[in-house]
Design a protein around this motif. Structure first.
Motif, PDB file in Angstrom:
ATOM      1  N   HIS A  85       0.861  -1.187   0.000  1.00 47.38           N
ATOM      2  CA  HIS A  85       0.000   0.000   0.000  1.00 47.38           C
ATOM      3  C   HIS A  85       0.898   1.237   0.000  1.00 47.38           C
ATOM      4  N   HIS A  86       0.588   2.187  -0.877  1.00 42.30           N
ATOM      5  CA  HIS A  86       1.391   3.410  -0.947  1.00 42.30           C
ATOM      6  C   HIS A  86       0.556   4.511  -1.597  1.00 42.30           C
ATOM      7  N   PRO A  87       0.742   5.764  -1.183  1.00 46.97           N
ATOM      8  CA  PRO A  87      -0.086   6.847  -1.729  1.00 46.97           C
ATOM      9  C   PRO A  87       0.186   7.181  -3.197  1.00 46.97           C
ATOM     10  N   THR A  88       1.379   6.817  -3.711  1.00 50.93           N
ATOM     11  CA  THR A  88       1.677   7.119  -5.118  1.00 50.93           C
ATOM     12  C   THR A  88       1.866   5.830  -5.911  1.00 50.93           C
ATOM     13  N   ARG A 149      -3.419   1.638  -3.753  1.00 45.58           N
ATOM     14  CA  ARG A 149      -3.216   3.035  -3.357  1.00 45.58           C
ATOM     15  C   ARG A 149      -3.797   3.244  -1.960  1.00 45.58           C
ATOM     16  N   GLY A 150      -3.035   3.925  -1.132  1.00 48.67           N
ATOM     17  CA  GLY A 150      -3.487   4.219   0.228  1.00 48.67           C
ATOM     18  C   GLY A 150      -2.315   4.562   1.119  1.00 48.67           C
ATOM     19  N   GLU A 151      -2.581   4.608   2.403  1.00 48.04           N
ATOM     20  CA  GLU A 151      -1.521   4.894   3.369  1.00 48.04           C
ATOM     21  C   GLU A 151      -0.475   3.782   3.311  1.00 48.04           C
ATOM     22  N   SER A 152       0.785   4.140   3.545  1.00 49.71           N
ATOM     23  CA  SER A 152       1.884   3.171   3.460  1.00 49.71           C
ATOM     24  C   SER A 152       1.654   1.991   4.408  1.00 49.71           C
TER      25      SER A 152
END
Length: 170
Positions: A85-88, A149-152
């Protein structure tokens, strides 16, 4: 029968290790050397990083995640789904996930007697939760990498069969 043996979303995984200089050192131009930054990606294993630094970085990553893996039961056979999960969406999924799957499998597997002897010889304790006999395809027959996509976070799901402990007749 297969079942979900472990499923956890582990928030805020570190993305780098900063090697802080203990003493002030100068580069060839007389400038103070900055702290070295090592990113937690598969490149660490292939970019010529010195083995001692590589061991330090791997140990750091193992220390960060091992506490979550202590909840994993003994496994006979499994497949692993790992979602990063990661914002970019501007990174290589395989690069990020390969690093973490390598760390996770090293922690899950049971060390061999030769590895134990070598670790004792060099006074280098093995970090493990010893829930998997080995990380070969005999025991781990699938690894699925995903991005969301989302918080790390690292979302780890282990699907498989519990290891049945043999009962002693005596």
């Amino acid at each position: 029968m297969e079942e979900v043996l472990f499923h956890e979303v582990i928030k805020d995984p570190p993305t780098k290790y900063v090697f802080v200089q203990k003493k002030i050192k100068l580069d060839k131009n007389g400038q103070i050397k900055k702290d070295a930054v090592y990113y937690l990606t598969a490149n660490l294993f292939y970019d010529g990083t010195h083995w001692a630094i590589k061991n330090t970085v791997v140990s750091f990553a193992k220390d960060w995640i091992i506490w979550h893996l202590k909840k994993v039961p003994k496994i006979e056979k499994c497949r692993i789904e790992i979602t990063y999960h990661h914002p970019t969406d501007t990174f290589d999924l395989d690069n990020k996930v390969y690093f973490w799957i390598k760390i996770i499998l090293d922690l899950l597997k049971t060390p061999t007697s030769a590895q134990i002897i070598k670790a004792q010889e060099y006074n280098n304790p093995i970090k493990t939760v010893s829930v998997l006999d080995d990380d070969t395809v005999r025991f781990v027959d699938g690894i699925d990498m995903k991005y969301k996509r989302g918080e790390s976070a690292i979302e780890l799901k282990i699907i498989g069969r519990h290891k049945q402990e043999q009962q002693s007749l005596f």
